[in-house]
Design a protein around this motif. Structure first.
Motif, PDB file in Angstrom:
ATOM      1  N   GLY A 239      29.425  31.609  34.336  1.00  0.00           N
ATOM      2  CA  GLY A 239      29.344  30.237  33.815  1.00  0.00           C
ATOM      3  C   GLY A 239      30.618  29.833  33.086  1.00  0.00           C
ATOM      4  O   GLY A 239      31.287  28.862  33.465  1.00  0.00           O
ATOM      5  N   PRO A 240      30.978  30.575  32.031  1.00  0.00           N
ATOM      6  CA  PRO A 240      32.227  30.243  31.314  1.00  0.00           C
ATOM      7  C   PRO A 240      33.463  30.336  32.206  1.00  0.00           C
ATOM      8  O   PRO A 240      34.382  29.530  32.079  1.00  0.00           O
ATOM      9  CB  PRO A 240      32.287  31.315  30.213  1.00  0.00           C
ATOM     10  N   LEU A 241      33.451  31.297  33.137  1.00  0.00           N
ATOM     11  CA  LEU A 241      34.583  31.435  34.053  1.00  0.00           C
ATOM     12  C   LEU A 241      34.747  30.156  34.874  1.00  0.00           C
ATOM     13  O   LEU A 241      35.858  29.641  35.057  1.00  0.00           O
ATOM     14  CB  LEU A 241      34.324  32.628  34.983  1.00  0.00           C
ATOM     15  N   LEU A 242      33.625  29.628  35.329  1.00  0.00           N
ATOM     16  CA  LEU A 242      33.658  28.394  36.117  1.00  0.00           C
ATOM     17  C   LEU A 242      34.246  27.247  35.291  1.00  0.00           C
ATOM     18  O   LEU A 242      35.066  26.470  35.779  1.00  0.00           O
ATOM     19  CB  LEU A 242      32.240  28.052  36.588  1.00  0.00           C
ATOM     20  N   ILE A 243      33.813  27.172  34.029  1.00  0.00           N
ATOM     21  CA  ILE A 243      34.337  26.115  33.155  1.00  0.00           C
ATOM     22  C   ILE A 243      35.854  26.240  33.028  1.00  0.00           C
ATOM     23  O   ILE A 243      36.592  25.256  33.127  1.00  0.00           O
ATOM     24  CB  ILE A 243      33.667  26.182  31.768  1.00  0.00           C
ATOM     25  N   LEU A 244      36.310  27.486  32.834  1.00  0.00           N
ATOM     26  CA  LEU A 244      37.751  27.703  32.692  1.00  0.00           C
ATOM     27  C   LEU A 244      38.489  27.330  33.977  1.00  0.00           C
ATOM     28  O   LEU A 244      39.568  26.740  33.932  1.00  0.00           O
ATOM     29  CB  LEU A 244      38.027  29.167  32.333  1.00  0.00           C
ATOM     30  N   ILE A 245      37.887  27.669  35.118  1.00  0.00           N
ATOM     31  CA  ILE A 245      38.528  27.332  36.394  1.00  0.00           C
ATOM     32  C   ILE A 245      38.675  25.817  36.526  1.00  0.00           C
ATOM     33  O   ILE A 245      39.720  25.304  36.924  1.00  0.00           O
ATOM     34  CB  ILE A 245      37.720  27.907  37.582  1.00  0.00           C
TER      35      ILE A 245
END
Lengths: 255, 307, 312
Positions: free
Chosen positions: C291-297
């Motif tokens: 989830g957070p990785l997606l936000i960062l991407i």
């Protein structure tokens, strides 16, 4: 000149448009004849944009009719009117910035051909499409820029490109919405030359603020003030018309 | 199809409609004012429910749990706004959708880790326990009635806030013409915070109110979020009035459709076929309704600005 | 200019060569898992490519694209339930069902723009989902187990791991090539032009609606074909195929790989599936990381993997 040739290419008949209590187009009637440039001028807020919207088909008038090439087009949409031969340029430059200059024009050529449901032939190596597009670039003197990304052109060149796009549709009339807006003196000069050269082939309705360009190009001028046409006639008559001076310039005289 | 069942299902439909309105109101406000599409609005509903359950486990009182749940839901919403959302206001809708989708993935999972995957429940307060007779032999739970009444109360409050206060005026202006509000020199950031916080509270409140009658579980907000989308699309994005009306219509159509579609299908079809077709038709009903509305009014029932 | 040309032609070519060699690797190292996993990835890659066609070229953010996987899979599953195993019947039917669904929902959705379009496609996807959950005759919520795989004129090609992989690979390659050619055609120019400036398109006499709808139907049909393959791969169909999370994941794949190049979508599908597999190997709560990785991407990774490869 035969009768049909003498008939106007565009005829606005008593157009009215209101937004609530605001009456922005008041009983506007106007004609553009074949072979002429008819300029429409007027101060800011005169209702030019609304009127253009009604001519191009994005705004429906409350009453009145728009006859284009002998046909009532009042109920047609923007794209349909364009296919009937109404070419236009926009006040705010409307090109396809990610496409090359040539592609912009080629797309207009392709649109003129009718539908674009051709799925497999590569458009960029479609010689017929490209050759026809190049003719229009030649007409406006932009051949050298054909390969450039349209978004990278200078502002003035973008305006010229818009004219080329409009031309490529094989228009019976060009509706030019402030083509000189934001251009420098040299670019304006170039546009005036381009438009002057096209005048014999394609009648135009020119909406423009640049008065020197208007007086260089126009065969007739109509003056729109507060949604109403207060004067219409040859440039010399308009220049002398006291009502125009009063309404348009508040009495000052650099018309 | 008895009248008693019809009455009960109508009330249930109203209750779903009210919940949908509470969620849709926040969603449509945030979108209308900020041009921000927040998929994570559904998980904020879920958080409200979970935080209230936690509050109840701590205090043993529904009312304290309500207050704790609301406060913490607001806090979580503001943290999210600070960490993620405010970086998205200037982005296109695709980015907003993806990033808030990431928030959903994270929070649904976080809830699972903290409270487990099994459904939890929040008991209704004693005051609102039990059932009252409405007409002849129809009993209806008091709590559900209270939910409907409180939801209508919130709707009325919202109406007053939006039509009578300065912030409300800005909200309406912002939904119609966002550039104008910015040009007026309003502190947009602060307005966004207020609207966003308010939307979060509404979603959290809906979650808390739903907790005693629906099971509290991970992902509980997802389905309601999509229903809320249907509501605001039908109602017209940015319109509170549209959201209210559409929420009640969707709530009623969905609930009544599910209870009676099979019976109605039996009028036209043999019973076996009706048992298959009925439920399938019922689950499609609101989407067909949405499609029909959009066909005639592409910007919804009460368009605020063109799409 | 050279590197651009290289990434535009060389990269997809290299990608397909590597993918074509996967069964060889699996054979040499006797790694059946890799082959099965790669098959699954490629099926998703087909869907992602079809989505990129409308998302990347036509700016249609369809949030209901997983519905076509489900519809295609159910078409095959339901026919199998009635003892129809012939792929030459079930596959065209799966595609036809999806084309029809795309035509009807697309005709309505495309009357709107922007956020409305996102929400409406999401809602229609959800409609398909709930409709299948209520199909009690075909397993409802629990889904439907297929007791075998489709038959291709008695060849048994669907049954062998390697032969099935190459069927999937072939479909992916064909979809990619057909869509790629289309993006460069007159039709593709209209799609892209409408994305850049719709008013200009109308002013030259093109109403983008019909072209967008055509692209939308085409993308749905290809995704439906992938769904038919998915049913065979899993020998099971369920409403979960079309959950809205799945639709979200498909968009993530397209963005992750780099939107608007088609082969980016393939890269994205590979990256997403491998990432999911790896993360879920560490913890069942892998979404806490993803989830957070997606936000960062989204916030910092413009251009996706292709953007990174180009160094932009």
């Amino acid at each position: 000149m035969t009768v049909s040739e003498a008939a106007p290419i565009l005829e606005l008949q008593g157009l009215n448009k209101s937004y609530g209590a605001l009456h922005v187009t008041k009983d506007v009637s106007l004609t553009v004849r074949r072979g002429e440039i008819h300029a429409l001028i007027g101060p800011n807020g005169a209702g030019k944009t609304t009127l253009i919207g009604q001519i191009s088909g994005s705004i429906a008038p409350n009453s009145g009719a728009i006859v284009f090439a002998g046909e009532d087009v009042s109920s047609l949409g923007v794209a349909q009117r364009a296919r009937k031969g109404l070419g236009r340029s926009f006040q705010i430059t409307a090109i396809l910035p990610a496409f090359s200059v040539l592609e912009n024009v080629a797309l207009a050529v392709q649109a003129k051909d009718g539908h674009s449901f051709r799925f497999f032939k590569r458009a960029s190596s479609d010689a017929e499409l490209n050759n026809r597009a190049k003719v229009y670039l030649e007409m406006v003197g932009m051949t050298a820029r054909a390969g450039l990304r349209a978004g990278d052109l200078s502002h003035g060149e973008k305006r010229v490109l818009e004219v080329a796009i409009a031309l490529a549709g094989g228009p019976k009339l060009m509706l030019l919405d402030e083509p000189m807006a934001g251009t420098g003196p040299e670019e304006t000069e170039r546009l005036v030359t381009v438009l002057h050269g096209l005048k014999a082939k394609i009648p135009m309705l020119l909406i423009e603020h640049d008065m020197s360009a208007v007086f260089q190009l126009a065969d007739r001028i109509s003056v729109l003030v507060y949604g109403e046409i207060i004067a219409s006639g040859a440039p010399e008559d308009i220049r002398r018309d006291p009502a125009v001076r009063e309404a348009y310039l508040g009495g000052e005289s650099d018309l | 199809m008895s009248t008693t069942l019809l009455a009960v299902q109508t009330l249930n439909g109203l209750q779903l409609g009210i919940l949908l309105f509470l969620i849709a109101a926040g969603l449509t406000l945030v979108f209308g004012v900020m041009d921000f599409i927040n998929l994570a609005h559904g998980v904020q509903y879920m958080l409200g429910a979970y935080l209230a359950v936690a509050g109840y486990q701590l205090t043993g009182s529904f009312w304290l749990a309500l207050i704790i749940g609301l406060a913490l839901a607001l806090f979580c919403g503001l943290v999210l706004e600070f960490l993620v959302f405010r970086r998205l206001y200037d982005r296109d809708h695709l980015d907003q959708v993806l990033a808030t989708f990431g928030v959903i993935l994270f929070l649904n999972e976080a809830v699972k880790v903290i409270w487990g995957a099994a459904p939890l429940s929040l008991p209704a307060p004693n005051l609102l326990d039990g059932a009252i007779p409405l007409v002849n032999n129809l009993q209806y739970p008091v709590y559900r009635l209270a939910l409907i009444v409180s939801g209508l109360g919130v709707a009325a409050l919202l109406y007053v806030l939006v039509t009578r206060t300065r912030v409300g005026m800005l909200v309406r202006a912002g939904a119609t013409n966002p550039d104008m509000v910015a040009a007026l020199g309003v502190n947009i950031r602060r307005l966004f915070m207020i609207v966003f916080g308010f939307g979060t509270m509404l979603a959290g409140f809906a979650g808390i109110m739903a907790a005693p009658i629906l099971s509290v579980e991970p992902g509980m907000g997802d389905n309601l979020l999509i229903l809320a989308f249907v509501v605001i699309v039908v109602g017209g994005i940015g319109s509170i009035r549209g959201a209210f009306l559409a929420a009640l219509i969707i709530g009623l159509v969905d609930t009544l459709g599910r209870s009676f579609a099979t019976d109605i299908a039996k009028l036209a079809l043999p019973p076996a076929a009706a048992n298959d077709v009925g439920p399938a038709l019922a689950s499609m009903l609101i989407y067909i309704l949405m499609a029909a509305v959009l066909f005639f009014r592409p910007s919804g029932l009460f368009p605020v600005r063109s799409a | 200019m050279m590197t651009r040309r290289l990434t535009a032609v060389g990269l997809p070519a290299a990608l397909f060569v590597v993918l074509a060699l996967v069964p060889l690797y699996a054979g040499v190292f006797d790694d059946r898992f890799v082959l099965l996993f790669a098959t699954r990835i490629l099926i998703f890659a087909i869907v992602a490519v079809s989505l990129d066609f409308i998302l990347g070229y036509g700016e249609m953010v369809s949030f209901g694209h997983a519905a076509y996987i489900g519809l295609g899979a159910y078409a095959v599953g339901i026919l199998a339930e009635h003892d129809v195993w012939a792929a030459w019947i079930s596959f065209p039917l799966a595609m036809a069902v999806c084309a029809l669904f795309a035509l009807v929902t697309g005709a309505i959705s495309l009357r709107t723009r922007g956020v409305y379009f996102i929400m409406i496609t999401l809602a229609f996807g959800q409609m398909a989902y709930y409709t299948t959950t209520s199909l009690s005759a075909y397993g409802g919520d629990d889904g439907l187990t297929m007791w075998g795989r489709s038959e291709l004129f008695g060849t048994g090609l669907f049954n062998g791991d390697t032969s099935f992989y190459y069927i999937v690979f072939g479909v992916l390659l064909a979809s990619y090539l057909i869509l790629k050619v289309m993006t460069r055609s007159r039709f593709g120019r209209v799609l892209e032009g409408a994305k850049q400036n719709e008013a200009r398109m109308e002013a030259i006499g093109i109403d983008p609606y019909r072209y967008r709808l055509t692209a939308f139907v085409l993308a749905g049909t290809i995704a439906g074909l992938a769904g038919a393959l998915m049913a065979n791969q899993a020998e099971f169909v369920s409403p979960a195929y079309m959950s809205w999370h799945r639709s979200g994941e498909l968009i993530v794949m397209v963005i992750l790989g780099g939107m608007g190049h088609l082969h980016g979508a393939i890269l994205g599908a590979i990256a997403y599936m491998v990432l999911e597999e790896t993360l879920s190997g560490y913890t069942e709560h892998w979404r806490l990381i993803f989830g957070p990785l997606l936000i960062l991407i989204v916030l910092y990774g413009k251009g996706g993997l292709l953007g990174a490869i180009r160094g932009r």
